[in-house]
Design an enzyme around this catalytic site. Structure first.
Site, mmCIF file in Angstrom:
data_model
loop_
_atom_site.group_PDB
_atom_site.id
_atom_site.type_symbol
_atom_site.label_atom_id
_atom_site.label_comp_id
_atom_site.label_asym_id
_atom_site.label_seq_id
_atom_site.Cartn_x
_atom_site.Cartn_y
_atom_site.Cartn_z
ATOM 1 N N ARG A 50 -54.460 -37.480 43.445
ATOM 2 C CA ARG A 50 -54.764 -38.391 42.350
ATOM 3 C C ARG A 50 -53.468 -38.962 41.806
ATOM 4 O O ARG A 50 -52.477 -38.252 41.636
ATOM 5 C CB ARG A 50 -55.507 -37.663 41.217
ATOM 6 N N GLU A 97 -55.498 -49.680 41.200
ATOM 7 C CA GLU A 97 -56.131 -49.882 42.513
ATOM 8 C C GLU A 97 -57.203 -50.950 42.393
ATOM 9 O O GLU A 97 -58.051 -50.846 41.497
ATOM 10 C CB GLU A 97 -56.732 -48.562 43.024
ATOM 11 N N HIS A 110 -55.672 -45.686 49.569
ATOM 12 C CA HIS A 110 -56.656 -44.707 49.096
ATOM 13 C C HIS A 110 -57.749 -44.480 50.144
ATOM 14 O O HIS A 110 -58.936 -44.626 49.878
ATOM 15 C CB HIS A 110 -57.277 -45.143 47.768
#
Length: 335
Positions: A246, A274, A293
């Protein structure tokens, strides 16, 4: 008695990623499957409409949370089965108060994340990102070859922050390739540490002793921004940071400042913003390897997730114990 209704609150793209023909067949055997059609399941009104007579909801990226408004429109809802790991974006105090149980498929992703963390580790150790950056930006051959010293994983000390499911998968992989492993995790007991073949240490000790530091912790009050300027300064020159967990674990501004000096290299799959902005300065640094990601996004991982969801729905409808249930108390200790 009518068949239970299973509402699949996933976009067509996400449905395709997770559910193949066999998984769809398994889900349809459990009850009447409802799909959102063209509705935006990120919209509360659309989700409420889909869940009007649903007993179970399957959630994924982009699903709206179970707010009091949604729950009021879904009086039969009893189970949320999430295709991913963290359920925090979907469950609410209102859903727990209403007695909606929660399960998730995080186990399906552990090996994929661990394997990508290994791939990123090896790439950093061998400076593949620096070679690639140099050659793609037009640097001459001799200059491109002049990368910082390269290291092998065998015999290296690797620090793992968080003995989570992904952390344990990564530990197994790097140990199989000959790494010595240090771990910081307040929830790891001595017996588990011995079984994993690792050394339990404090964070400062881990940072100062490790050539590679790989993050696998959940986001909790005590882990948020746990890697900041002070912690980065403890890492020796030439050390490597891997984050497939994270973004909130790291102070991104402090990391950017440290990376700009060239003292450390990093591989990052998660970011504060993001999608990562096209003009973000981290994209241009030669000592950073970035991925969008996607560490858990293997075909096998997503198929395993769908199988877990189907199995959990089946167990719930049969009145059997759930294998991956998230309760209120567990929600506070997971990312």
């Amino acid at each position: 008695m009518s068949a239970p209704v299973v509402a699949v609150a996933l976009t067509p793209q996400v449905r395709t990623l997770f559910f193949d023909a066999a998984a769809w067949a398994a889900l349809r055997r459990l009850g009447e499957v409802r799909l959102p059609g063209e509705d935006d399941i990120g919209d509360e009104t659309a989700l409420a409409r889909l869940l009007a007579d649903a007993d179970v909801v399957v959630t994924g990226w982009g699903t709206a949370p179970l707010t009091a408004r949604v729950l009021a429109a879904a009086p039969r809802l009893r189970l949320l089965a999430h295709t991913g790991a963290s359920v925090k974006p979907f469950v609410t105090p209102a859903s727990f108060a209403r007695g909606v149980r929660v399960t998730q498929a995080g186990d399906a992703m552990a090996y994929a994340v661990g394997e990508q963390a290994l791939a990123l580790t090896l790439a950093l150790l061998h400076r593949l990102h620096r070679f690639d950056h140099a050659l793609r930006t037009g640097v001459d051959w001799a200059t491109a070859k002049a990368a910082p010293p390269r290291r092998e994983l065998r015999g290296a000390t690797v620090g793992v922050v968080g003995a989570s499911r992904t952390g344990r998968a990564y530990i197994g992989l790097v140990r199989a390739l000959g790494a010595r492993v240090l771990v910081v995790d307040p929830y790891l007991c001595d017996a588990d540490a011995a079984a994993l073949g690792i050394e339990r240490v404090g964070l400062d000790d881990l940072l100062t002793r490790s050539l590679v530091v790989s993050l696998h912790a959940p986001v909790l009050p005590e882990t948020t921004r746990m890697i900041s300027a002070r912690e980065l300064a403890l890492m020796p020159a030439g050390a490597l940071l891997v984050n497939t967990a994270r973004a909130a674990l790291v102070d991104e501004a402090a990391l950017l400042a440290e990376l700009r000096t060239g003292r450390l290299d990093a591989a990052l799959d998660v970011f504060d913003a993001e999608p990562l902005p096209v003009d973000h300065p981290i994209r241009a640094l030669p000592n950073v390897l970035v991925t969008p990601h996607e560490s858990a996004g293997t075909v096998q991982s997503r198929r395993r997730a769908a199988a877990i969801v189907c199995d959990e729905v089946d167990r719930f409808l049969r009145g059997e114990p759930l294998r991956h249930e998230v309760t209120v108390d567990l929600l506070d200790t997971t990312g």
